[in-house]
Scaffold this motif. Structure first.
Motif, PDB file in Angstrom:
ATOM      1  N   ASN A 283       0.818  -1.118  -0.112  1.00  0.00           N
ATOM      2  CA  ASN A 283      -0.037   0.102  -0.005  1.00  0.00           C
ATOM      3  C   ASN A 283       0.789   1.304  -0.058  1.00  0.00           C
ATOM      4  OD1 ASN A 283       0.858   0.376   2.723  1.00  0.00           O
ATOM      5  ND2 ASN A 283      -0.928  -0.713   3.651  1.00  0.00           N
ATOM      6  N   GLU A 284       0.379   2.173   0.643  1.00  0.00           N
ATOM      7  CA  GLU A 284       1.332   3.646   0.499  1.00  0.00           C
ATOM      8  C   GLU A 284       2.524   3.402   1.458  1.00  0.00           C
ATOM      9  OE1 GLU A 284      -1.376   6.879   1.241  1.00  0.00           O
ATOM     10  OE2 GLU A 284      -2.728   6.374  -0.360  1.00  0.00           O
ATOM     11  N   ASN A 285       2.549   2.631   2.165  1.00  0.00           N
ATOM     12  CA  ASN A 285       3.875   2.160   2.857  1.00  0.00           C
ATOM     13  C   ASN A 285       4.590   1.358   2.032  1.00  0.00           C
ATOM     14  OD1 ASN A 285       3.372   3.370   5.760  1.00  0.00           O
ATOM     15  ND2 ASN A 285       1.520   2.347   5.200  1.00  0.00           N
ATOM     16  N   ASN A 286       5.271   2.204   1.090  1.00  0.00           N
ATOM     17  CA  ASN A 286       5.701   1.169  -0.129  1.00  0.00           C
ATOM     18  C   ASN A 286       7.343   0.928   0.022  1.00  0.00           C
ATOM     19  OD1 ASN A 286       6.613   4.115  -0.588  1.00  0.00           O
ATOM     20  ND2 ASN A 286       6.375   3.942  -2.635  1.00  0.00           N
ATOM     21  N   ILE A 287       7.672   0.874   1.294  1.00  0.00           N
ATOM     22  CA  ILE A 287       9.374   0.383   1.187  1.00  0.00           C
ATOM     23  C   ILE A 287       9.604  -0.758   0.188  1.00  0.00           C
ATOM     24  CG2 ILE A 287       8.717  -0.822   3.348  1.00  0.00           C
ATOM     25  CD1 ILE A 287      11.604  -0.128   4.251  1.00  0.00           C
ATOM     26  N   LEU A 288       9.079  -1.981   0.429  1.00  0.00           N
ATOM     27  CA  LEU A 288       9.175  -2.798  -0.543  1.00  0.00           C
ATOM     28  C   LEU A 288       9.327  -2.810  -1.920  1.00  0.00           C
ATOM     29  CD1 LEU A 288       7.765  -5.526   1.825  1.00  0.00           C
ATOM     30  CD2 LEU A 288      10.249  -5.221   1.808  1.00  0.00           C
ATOM     31  N   GLU A 289       8.095  -2.126  -2.081  1.00  0.00           N
ATOM     32  CA  GLU A 289       7.946  -1.772  -3.807  1.00  0.00           C
ATOM     33  C   GLU A 289       9.118  -0.838  -4.217  1.00  0.00           C
ATOM     34  OE1 GLU A 289       6.328   0.965  -7.001  1.00  0.00           O
ATOM     35  OE2 GLU A 289       6.815   1.578  -5.015  1.00  0.00           O
ATOM     36  N   ARG A 290       9.483   0.060  -3.361  1.00  0.00           N
ATOM     37  CA  ARG A 290      10.812   0.774  -3.776  1.00  0.00           C
ATOM     38  C   ARG A 290      12.072   0.095  -3.824  1.00  0.00           C
ATOM     39  NH1 ARG A 290      12.506   5.420  -0.330  1.00  0.00           N
ATOM     40  NH2 ARG A 290      13.795   5.691  -2.038  1.00  0.00           N
ATOM     41  N   PHE A 291      12.086  -0.866  -3.220  1.00  0.00           N
ATOM     42  CA  PHE A 291      13.455  -1.969  -3.075  1.00  0.00           C
ATOM     43  C   PHE A 291      13.256  -2.672  -4.589  1.00  0.00           C
ATOM     44  CE2 PHE A 291      15.183  -5.944  -2.485  1.00  0.00           C
ATOM     45  CZ  PHE A 291      16.576  -5.609  -2.090  1.00  0.00           C
ATOM     46  N   VAL A 292      12.187  -2.988  -4.884  1.00  0.00           N
ATOM     47  CA  VAL A 292      12.238  -3.905  -5.943  1.00  0.00           C
ATOM     48  C   VAL A 292      12.392  -3.226  -7.154  1.00  0.00           C
ATOM     49  CG1 VAL A 292      10.656  -5.307  -7.600  1.00  0.00           C
ATOM     50  CG2 VAL A 292      10.767  -5.936  -4.891  1.00  0.00           C
ATOM     51  N   ASN A 293      11.802  -2.057  -7.299  1.00  0.00           N
ATOM     52  CA  ASN A 293      11.850  -0.988  -8.584  1.00  0.00           C
ATOM     53  C   ASN A 293      12.950  -0.112  -8.737  1.00  0.00           C
ATOM     54  OD1 ASN A 293       9.537  -2.244  -9.311  1.00  0.00           O
ATOM     55  ND2 ASN A 293       8.181  -0.825  -8.575  1.00  0.00           N
ATOM     56  N   GLU A 294      13.524   0.005  -7.430  1.00  0.00           N
ATOM     57  CA  GLU A 294      14.665   1.209  -7.421  1.00  0.00           C
ATOM     58  C   GLU A 294      16.012   0.652  -6.740  1.00  0.00           C
ATOM     59  OE1 GLU A 294      13.132   4.729  -5.611  1.00  0.00           O
ATOM     60  OE2 GLU A 294      11.417   4.586  -6.411  1.00  0.00           O
ATOM     61  N   GLY A 295      15.832  -0.482  -6.117  1.00  0.00           N
ATOM     62  CA  GLY A 295      17.132  -1.079  -5.281  1.00  0.00           C
ATOM     63  C   GLY A 295      17.403  -0.363  -3.874  1.00  0.00           C
ATOM     64  N   VAL A 296      16.423   0.546  -3.345  1.00  0.00           N
ATOM     65  CA  VAL A 296      16.699   1.276  -2.189  1.00  0.00           C
ATOM     66  C   VAL A 296      15.757   0.494  -1.247  1.00  0.00           C
ATOM     67  CG1 VAL A 296      16.608   3.386  -0.908  1.00  0.00           C
ATOM     68  CG2 VAL A 296      17.592   3.416  -3.571  1.00  0.00           C
ATOM     69  N   TYR A 306      -5.982   2.070   4.321  1.00  0.00           N
ATOM     70  CA  TYR A 306      -7.409   1.231   4.560  1.00  0.00           C
ATOM     71  C   TYR A 306      -7.121  -0.257   4.515  1.00  0.00           C
ATOM     72  CZ  TYR A 306      -9.740   5.565   2.928  1.00  0.00           C
ATOM     73  OH  TYR A 306     -10.041   6.812   2.675  1.00  0.00           O
ATOM     74  N   SER A 307      -5.703  -0.507   4.279  1.00  0.00           N
ATOM     75  CA  SER A 307      -5.407  -1.877   4.532  1.00  0.00           C
ATOM     76  C   SER A 307      -4.193  -1.826   5.694  1.00  0.00           C
ATOM     77  CB  SER A 307      -4.623  -2.306   3.202  1.00  0.00           C
ATOM     78  OG  SER A 307      -3.701  -1.287   2.754  1.00  0.00           O
ATOM     79  N   PRO A 308      -4.543  -1.772   6.807  1.00  0.00           N
ATOM     80  CA  PRO A 308      -3.810  -1.464   7.961  1.00  0.00           C
ATOM     81  C   PRO A 308      -2.983  -2.817   8.560  1.00  0.00           C
ATOM     82  CG  PRO A 308      -5.895  -2.175   8.959  1.00  0.00           C
ATOM     83  CD  PRO A 308      -6.080  -1.887   7.341  1.00  0.00           C
ATOM     84  N   SER A 309      -3.112  -4.099   8.014  1.00  0.00           N
ATOM     85  CA  SER A 309      -2.318  -4.907   8.319  1.00  0.00           C
ATOM     86  C   SER A 309      -0.923  -4.827   7.323  1.00  0.00           C
ATOM     87  CB  SER A 309      -2.897  -6.282   8.038  1.00  0.00           C
ATOM     88  OG  SER A 309      -3.979  -6.578   8.992  1.00  0.00           O
ATOM     89  N   MET A 310      -0.901  -4.061   6.431  1.00  0.00           N
ATOM     90  CA  MET A 310       0.048  -3.756   5.681  1.00  0.00           C
ATOM     91  C   MET A 310       0.771  -2.508   5.871  1.00  0.00           C
ATOM     92  SD  MET A 310      -1.562  -5.075   2.324  1.00  0.00           S
ATOM     93  CE  MET A 310      -0.421  -4.502   1.092  1.00  0.00           C
ATOM     94  N   ASP A 311       0.431  -1.691   6.890  1.00  0.00           N
ATOM     95  CA  ASP A 311       0.932  -0.448   7.479  1.00  0.00           C
ATOM     96  C   ASP A 311       2.382  -0.774   8.315  1.00  0.00           C
ATOM     97  OD1 ASP A 311      -1.140   0.768   6.088  1.00  0.00           O
ATOM     98  OD2 ASP A 311      -2.300   1.130   7.891  1.00  0.00           O
ATOM     99  N   ILE A 312       3.173  -1.128   7.452  1.00  0.00           N
ATOM    100  CA  ILE A 312       4.472  -1.430   8.005  1.00  0.00           C
ATOM    101  C   ILE A 312       5.486  -0.864   7.055  1.00  0.00           C
ATOM    102  CG2 ILE A 312       6.070  -3.477   8.335  1.00  0.00           C
ATOM    103  CD1 ILE A 312       3.551  -5.163   8.792  1.00  0.00           C
ATOM    104  N   GLN A 313       6.754  -0.278   7.885  1.00  0.00           N
ATOM    105  CA  GLN A 313       7.910   0.269   7.386  1.00  0.00           C
ATOM    106  C   GLN A 313       9.127  -0.619   7.338  1.00  0.00           C
ATOM    107  OE1 GLN A 313       8.591   2.876   5.327  1.00  0.00           O
ATOM    108  NE2 GLN A 313       6.226   3.514   5.380  1.00  0.00           N
TER     109      GLN A 313
END
Length: 462
Positions: A283-296, A306-313
């Protein structure tokens, strides 16, 4: 089978000791000494197996002789006999080449039941066989807590304490945890975020003296048993679609915040399951998406969604993937995790970015997109998605072609997240088990988000 730490200072421990250790004593995460391989012939022979039979076969690859086969079969049967659907995790078609795997038919209506019913029974088995004291300590962003409590409530020799972020889980998630009135259950509502809860847990487990003195055991996905249990449903989904000739280009889209559920898919793939593409949905806590797409990899500012179980940094299973990304080099894995702690981020080189891009695709779903997908699939296909599953479906729609079959892991029943469903102007009926929660008294204690505050409560409870 033996287990070792991603940081290299713990190795050669058996399955039961690995389960009891949870977080490795050197601060790393435990992984199998080697990854068992499943051949195409074996996969074909598994097509006729029930979910319980398949789970027994896969667990046996990791348990070896530590648990007799007859005991293992009973553990698995007892764990999945509590599910409301005979297939345990049925695969349902949404539309052309789009499927969901419903992982919410367990006692708490969430995918965490698949692993935690097994782990709870496993802990009870070990306690009976060895006379061990089992004090479970866990943190939850919403679903782990209820599933873990349900797995061990009232069981002799086991006490459980669950931390959840105060007022940052859905009402149903809160009620499922805090309406339990068993003497062996303690709910702590922590003033902070899930990342605060998770940090406290990991730091308390890293205090080896405290961990051993109070017999602390892990229920979170830092425990390797959680990951092993979750690999089973990837195999099951593949086998169900393979029987229909639909597994040639089979993708899985996985809503994830802690990297555990999708890491289980990565492990299944390393075992030999022919997964075409693993799609990581955040969701908007997108640390993992940034890692996959940017390597960071850089934890950022917490955002409520609205998806609180994924509100993780801070993704607790990320270290396991780094370990394999760097060729099982424990020094590299330890150094990279130290970098995150000291500098707040890590950046991988281009050759590693290419490997990550081959392993995963990723898409971050914003709040408005999440609600739009819930509405679209309800209106067009008469299927009600919970907001986490909606993120997975949105990622599948963005990242897969028409010639590919994609299974989204449907991680929770929509009744657990009526706050989001109501925003879509959809009225749903609660299952009677959930409806009954609203009339029950709650049992919890609000604590400050510090190690000391939680530690004081644990000393009193354990």
């Amino acid at each position: 089978m033996h287990y070792k730490s991603t940081r290299g200072q713990v190795a050669g421990i058996g399955f039961i000791d690995a389960i009891l250790m949870g977080l490795a004593d050197d601060g790393g995460l435990l992984v199998p000494e080697y990854i068992p391989q499943v051949s195409a012939e074996t996969l074909k022979s598994w097509q006729s197996l029930s979910y319980v039979e398949l789970a027994t076969e896969i667990f046996s690859l990791f348990v070896n002789d530590e648990i007799p086969r007859s005991d293992l079969e009973k553990l698995v049967q007892d764990s999945y006999g509590t599910f409301r659907h005979p297939e345990v995790t049925p695969v349902r078609k949404l539309r052309d080449n789009r499927y969901v795997m419903e992982l919410f038919h367990g006692p708490t209506f969430a995918f965490k039941d698949v692993a935690l019913q097994f782990l709870g029974n496993l802990y009870a088995y070990v306690s009976r066989k060895t006379g061990s004291v089992i004090h479970i300590l866990g943190a939850t962003s919403g679903d782990t807590g209820a599933s873990a409590i349900e797995g061990v409530r009232g069981k002799e020799g086991i006490r459980i304490c669950i931390l959840h972020p105060h007022q940052k889980v859905s009402k149903v998630q809160e009620l499922q945890m805090t309406t339990v009135d068993d003497a062996n259950v303690l709910n702590l509502a922590v003033e902070g975020t899930f990342d605060d809860c998770q940090r406290i847990i990991k730091e308390l487990f890293a205090d080896v003296d405290f961990k051993h003195r109070y017999h602390l055991r892990a229920i979170n996905s830092i425990n390797i048993a959680r990951i092993l249990a979750q690999t089973v449903y990837y195999f099951y989904a593949y086998l169900q679609l393979a029987k229909q000739g639909l597994a040639d280009k089979l993708n899985f889209s996985v809503p994830t915040g802690n990297f555990g559920d999708i890491f289980a898919g990565y492990l299944a793939q390393r075992m030999g399951l022919p997964i075409h593409k693993l799609i990581l949905a955040t969701n908007e806590n997108n640390i993992l998406e940034r890692f996959v797409n940017e390597g960071v990899y850089q934890p950022g500012e917490f955002r409520g969604t609205y998806s609180p179980s994924m509100d993780i940094q801070v993704a607790s299973n990320f270290e396991r993937y780094l370990f394999y990304l760097y060729g099982e080099n424990t020094e590299d894995a330890a150094a990279l995790m130290s970098l995150v702690k000291t500098e707040g981020k890590l950046v991988i080189p281009d050759d590693k970015k290419a490997t990550v891009a081959a392993d995963f695709a990723a898409h971050a779903v914003e709040n408005d997109e999440c609600l739009a997908v819930i509405s679209q699939y309800y209106d067009d296909y008469s299927y009600l998605l919970d907001p986490h599953t909606a993120c997975g479906v949105a990622a599948a729609d963005q990242l897969t072609g028409t010639d590919e079959v994609t299974v989204t892991l449907s991680t929770a029943h929509p009744a657990k997240f009526n706050e989001a469903i109501a925003l879509c102007e959809i009225k749903q009926s609660y299952p009677e088990q959930i409806e009954a929660l609203f009339s029950k008294p709650q049992h919890l204690k609000i604590v400050k988000g510090t190690n000391e505050a939680v530690q004081d409560e644990l000393v009193r409870f354990f």
